[in-house]
Design a protein around this motif. Sequence first.
Motif, mmCIF file in Angstrom:
data_model
loop_
_atom_site.group_PDB
_atom_site.id
_atom_site.type_symbol
_atom_site.label_atom_id
_atom_site.label_comp_id
_atom_site.label_asym_id
_atom_site.label_seq_id
_atom_site.Cartn_x
_atom_site.Cartn_y
_atom_site.Cartn_z
ATOM 1 N N ALA A 108 46.147 21.288 -79.083
ATOM 2 C CA ALA A 108 47.448 20.607 -79.047
ATOM 3 C C ALA A 108 47.294 19.169 -78.558
ATOM 4 C CB ALA A 108 48.421 21.375 -78.160
ATOM 5 N N GLY A 109 46.474 18.957 -77.539
ATOM 6 C CA GLY A 109 46.272 17.614 -77.006
ATOM 7 C C GLY A 109 45.625 16.685 -78.006
ATOM 8 N N ILE A 110 44.633 17.196 -78.722
ATOM 9 C CA ILE A 110 43.959 16.381 -79.732
ATOM 10 C C ILE A 110 44.921 15.993 -80.845
ATOM 11 C CG2 ILE A 110 42.258 16.512 -81.618
ATOM 12 C CD1 ILE A 110 40.469 18.080 -79.744
ATOM 13 N N GLU A 129 41.812 22.726 -76.435
ATOM 14 C CA GLU A 129 42.265 21.336 -76.431
ATOM 15 C C GLU A 129 43.039 20.953 -77.688
ATOM 16 O OE1 GLU A 129 37.908 21.369 -77.913
ATOM 17 O OE2 GLU A 129 39.264 22.590 -76.701
ATOM 18 N N ARG A 184 48.247 15.799 -80.744
ATOM 19 C CA ARG A 184 49.251 14.846 -80.263
ATOM 20 C C ARG A 184 48.654 13.460 -80.075
ATOM 21 N NH1 ARG A 184 51.092 19.318 -76.823
ATOM 22 N NH2 ARG A 184 52.940 20.216 -77.814
ATOM 23 N N ALA A 185 47.433 13.395 -79.577
ATOM 24 C CA ALA A 185 46.778 12.097 -79.378
ATOM 25 C C ALA A 185 46.551 11.372 -80.691
ATOM 26 C CB ALA A 185 45.441 12.288 -78.655
ATOM 27 N N ASN A 186 46.493 12.134 -81.792
ATOM 28 C CA ASN A 186 46.299 11.546 -83.116
ATOM 29 C C ASN A 186 47.608 11.481 -83.915
ATOM 30 O OD1 ASN A 186 43.205 11.080 -83.773
ATOM 31 N ND2 ASN A 186 43.344 12.898 -82.472
ATOM 32 N N ASP A 189 54.632 24.894 -79.943
ATOM 33 C CA ASP A 189 54.201 23.637 -79.337
ATOM 34 C C ASP A 189 54.802 22.413 -80.026
ATOM 35 O OD1 ASP A 189 52.793 24.728 -77.304
ATOM 36 O OD2 ASP A 189 50.794 24.263 -78.076
#
Length: 232
Positions: A154-156, A152, A158-160, A186
């Motif tokens: 990359a998603g974490i 997870e 980007r979300a931050n 990425d």
Amino acid sequence: MEGVDTKELDRMLHQAFDTASKLYKERGFARRVGFGKRPALVSVDLANAWTRPGNAFTCDQDKMDNEIIPGMQDLLKAFRAKNLPVVHVTTAYEITDREAEFTDMGLWHDKIPVDVVNLKDEELWAIDDRIAPVDGEYTLLKKRASAFHGTELAGILRANNVDTILVTGVTACACVRQTICDGIADGFRTIAVKEAIGDRVPGAVAWNLFDIDAKFGDVETVKTCVDYVNKL
């Protein structure tokens, strides 16, 4: 490593790097990706199985105790003061029977002894207590070399709103390198923190940092990285 003249090896490597650097620069390599506006510290496999003696994964203890851990402590102090994201990455497996019909080790155990990092033995995969996570920091469990592969991360990030990753840890030739390669792929600005990256084999750190700096990210010192964070 017993029997290896590390100073002579280092001299020979840097002699080769000087020649290769000229070739790279003539052909347009070794450009700068630079620091962005919001960094995260991504620390790869600085868990006891790698940082302490007595395990198949144990890395160079002199560098670990005198450079990597102190470097990480300086980086953590800077990141924590600015309340910036910190991700501690570790590796462990739940089904470590190499003869099992089904295992979360994939086929990697056919090459290296990943079966010794058993999820049931938390002491092995726990982050070294000299740089232990504090409240608000995330510990990510991976199964492959890259901290991005199948996770997870990359998603974490980007979300931050993270655009830059400062990567530390072990090993230079595998998990750190793969994380940096996937990081830039990425879309993150990838910074390899020079003194805070290690390995088991003499020469592996120097060679991989040279090659990373030419193609996959910027190699910067702990001091440069701390100064950058402090000025944000």
